[in-house]
Design a protein around this motif. Structure first.
Motif, PDB file in Angstrom:
ATOM      1  N   THR A 144     -51.936  41.233  -3.280  1.00 38.90           N
ATOM      2  CA  THR A 144     -50.803  40.993  -4.159  1.00 38.90           C
ATOM      3  C   THR A 144     -49.529  41.518  -3.505  1.00 38.90           C
ATOM      4  N   VAL A 145     -48.459  40.776  -3.689  1.00 37.04           N
ATOM      5  CA  VAL A 145     -47.156  41.158  -3.143  1.00 37.04           C
ATOM      6  C   VAL A 145     -46.136  41.141  -4.271  1.00 37.04           C
ATOM      7  N   PRO A 146     -45.083  41.961  -4.181  1.00 37.19           N
ATOM      8  CA  PRO A 146     -44.078  42.035  -5.246  1.00 37.19           C
ATOM      9  C   PRO A 146     -43.330  40.715  -5.417  1.00 37.19           C
ATOM     10  N   LEU A 147     -42.961  40.427  -6.655  1.00 38.97           N
ATOM     11  CA  LEU A 147     -42.098  39.283  -6.944  1.00 38.97           C
ATOM     12  C   LEU A 147     -40.631  39.685  -7.028  1.00 38.97           C
ATOM     13  N   LEU A 148     -40.382  40.983  -7.174  1.00 39.39           N
ATOM     14  CA  LEU A 148     -39.029  41.510  -7.221  1.00 39.39           C
ATOM     15  C   LEU A 148     -38.770  42.397  -6.005  1.00 39.39           C
ATOM     16  N   VAL A 149     -37.590  42.246  -5.413  1.00 37.30           N
ATOM     17  CA  VAL A 149     -37.195  43.071  -4.269  1.00 37.30           C
ATOM     18  C   VAL A 149     -35.811  43.652  -4.537  1.00 37.30           C
ATOM     19  N   SER A 150     -35.465  44.696  -3.806  1.00 33.60           N
ATOM     20  CA  SER A 150     -34.238  45.441  -4.070  1.00 33.60           C
ATOM     21  C   SER A 150     -32.983  44.618  -3.817  1.00 33.60           C
ATOM     22  N   GLY A 151     -31.965  44.914  -4.617  1.00 34.81           N
ATOM     23  CA  GLY A 151     -30.649  44.309  -4.432  1.00 34.81           C
ATOM     24  C   GLY A 151     -30.328  43.264  -5.477  1.00 34.81           C
ATOM     25  N   LYS A 152     -29.152  43.408  -6.123  1.00 34.32           N
ATOM     26  CA  LYS A 152     -28.716  42.404  -7.089  1.00 34.32           C
ATOM     27  C   LYS A 152     -28.299  41.131  -6.367  1.00 34.32           C
ATOM     28  N   ARG A 153     -28.584  40.009  -6.977  1.00 29.22           N
ATOM     29  CA  ARG A 153     -28.190  38.713  -6.438  1.00 29.22           C
ATOM     30  C   ARG A 153     -27.608  37.856  -7.542  1.00 29.22           C
ATOM     31  N   GLY A 154     -26.605  37.095  -7.202  1.00 30.77           N
ATOM     32  CA  GLY A 154     -26.118  36.098  -8.132  1.00 30.77           C
ATOM     33  C   GLY A 154     -26.995  34.860  -8.047  1.00 30.77           C
ATOM     34  N   GLY A 155     -26.719  33.873  -8.813  1.00 30.70           N
ATOM     35  CA  GLY A 155     -27.497  32.646  -8.755  1.00 30.70           C
ATOM     36  C   GLY A 155     -28.820  32.769  -9.474  1.00 30.70           C
ATOM     37  N   LYS A 156     -29.707  31.842  -9.177  1.00 30.02           N
ATOM     38  CA  LYS A 156     -30.958  31.724  -9.923  1.00 30.02           C
ATOM     39  C   LYS A 156     -31.911  32.886  -9.692  1.00 30.02           C
ATOM     40  N   THR A 157     -31.929  33.468  -8.496  1.00 37.44           N
ATOM     41  CA  THR A 157     -32.864  34.577  -8.252  1.00 37.44           C
ATOM     42  C   THR A 157     -32.468  35.850  -8.988  1.00 37.44           C
ATOM     43  N   GLY A 158     -31.282  35.855  -9.579  1.00 37.66           N
ATOM     44  CA  GLY A 158     -30.859  37.002 -10.369  1.00 37.66           C
ATOM     45  C   GLY A 158     -30.969  36.765 -11.870  1.00 37.66           C
TER      46      GLY A 158
END
Length: 367
Positions: free
Chosen positions: A216-230
């Motif tokens: 299993t690998v994380p679905l969330l990673v560090s750092g705010k992002r704009g757009g759809k991944t945020g």
């Protein structure tokens, strides 16, 4: 025969500078690998084997890797290069002025003439791999920067060619060659290569379901992002996770698709962050870096050995060809230095050689 596009396996014999100028058309080659003499001040002999495959005492000098400045060839080549009056001409003129007319500058003049022609025949999507050692690699890199443009330098690859222990006491043991990779432009072809997963990485694939072994690998990673991944997905706001916010590894639409396929692992109460199943069979391995430790030098007892003292392993050539060409592409070796093309392989390596057999060939379509 005038300059033409080579569309079938072709073998030339002669000085590669003459052959390049007379026979090879502009922008007609996809990949160039060259393993020229290194200016090592050594004589290299070819050892012959008898009918039983045993080494014989019979041998001949393959080539003398010692360069001399002479009036017959070096001086005219140097004058021709300097007469161009461009930045490369000024660089070479300065090197000769500062270093003098000696073995190294004679070698650099020889290489500059040929590298200039090799740049001419390379396609805009093509790449050049120059195999050398620390004897002259620093000079050659400056010359390549001038011919190809410093922005088209891609890698300095380090190939550990020897792991033999020795009793050297006054220097560190010399155990590597250098391969300088340059592209003709920013639109060059490159196929990422992978190496096998380590034992430690394989142990991480410790779970299994009906589809196979996975980790299993994380679905969330560090750092705010704009757009759809945020964006908020399944009630989880990534911007409020972690110390300074996080973001999804992909878009909500793709996350929904993963969830539909049963690839997302949820905790029973859904308080813990979801993770993604990553199956072992989907892993191509570890992306190759610029340190190549996994290809061994050819031993004298190897079936691959032809008795040629500077012969390079087929695996080394395979990696280069697979990285920077596709089936049907034109691949050239202008110095015939590797000695590998005479072996039976599912592809052929092209060659054009100075004083040796010279050829250029089309990579086999079956690869």
């Amino acid at each position: 025969m005038g300059q033409s596009v080579i569309n079938k396996n072709t073998l030339f014999y002669g000085d590669n500078l003459d052959i390049l100028r007379e026979y090879i058309a502009n922008e007609s080659v996809d990949l160039i690998y060259l393993d020229p003499p290194f200016n090592s001040n050594r004589n290299y002999n070819v050892l012959y084997k008898d009918e039983g495959g045993q080494e014989s005492e019979a041998q001949i000098v393959a080539f003398e890797d010692t360069w001399h400045w002479n009036r017959q060839t070096t001086e005219p080549e140097f004058r021709e290069l300097v007469s161009q009056g461009d930045e490369l001409a000024r660089l070479l003129d300065t090197l000769v002025d500062v270093m003098g007319r000696n073995q190294m500058t004679a070698y650099l003049v020889m290489m500059t003439s040929r590298l200039h022609e090799l740049h001419r025949i390379l396609k805009p999507t093509g790449s050049l791999y120059l195999h050398c050692d620390p004897t002259a690699s620093h000079y050659l890199k400056i010359i390549l920067d001038m011919i190809f443009g410093a922005g088209n330098f891609r890698n300095e690859l380090v190939w550990e060619r020897s792991q033999t222990r020795s009793s050297i006491s006054r220097i560190f043991r010399r155990a590597h060659d250098v391969v300088l990779l340059y592209s003709k432009s920013s639109t060059y072809l490159f196929n990422l290569q992978y190496k096998s997963l380590s034992e430690g990485s394989l142990k991480m694939y410790s779970q299994e379901d009906e589809k196979g072994i996975y980790r299993t690998v994380p679905l969330l990673v560090s750092g705010k992002r704009g757009g759809k991944t945020g964006e908020i997905w399944c009630g989880i706001d990534p911007n409020k996770r972690g110390k300074a916010g996080m973001h999804w590894i992909t878009t909500p639409a793709k996350l929904n698709e993963y969830d539909r396929q049963g690839k997302i692992v949820w905790s029973e109460n859904k308080r813990a962050l979801p993770t993604l199943k990553y199956y072992l069979e989907d892993s191509p391995g570890v992306p190759m870096n610029d340190m190549w430790y996994d290809i061994n030098l050819i031993s004298s007892s190897s079936k691959e050995s032809l008795g040629y003292p500077t012969q390079k392993p087929v695996a080394l050539l395979e990696r280069i060809i697979e990285s920077s060409s596709n089936p049907g592409d034109v691949v050239m070796d202008p110095f015939c230095g590797c000695g590998t093309s005479s072996q039976t392989r599912p592809f052929s390596i092209s060659m054009v050689g100075i004083g040796f057999i010279a050829c250029s060939s089309i990579r086999g379509k079956g690869r």
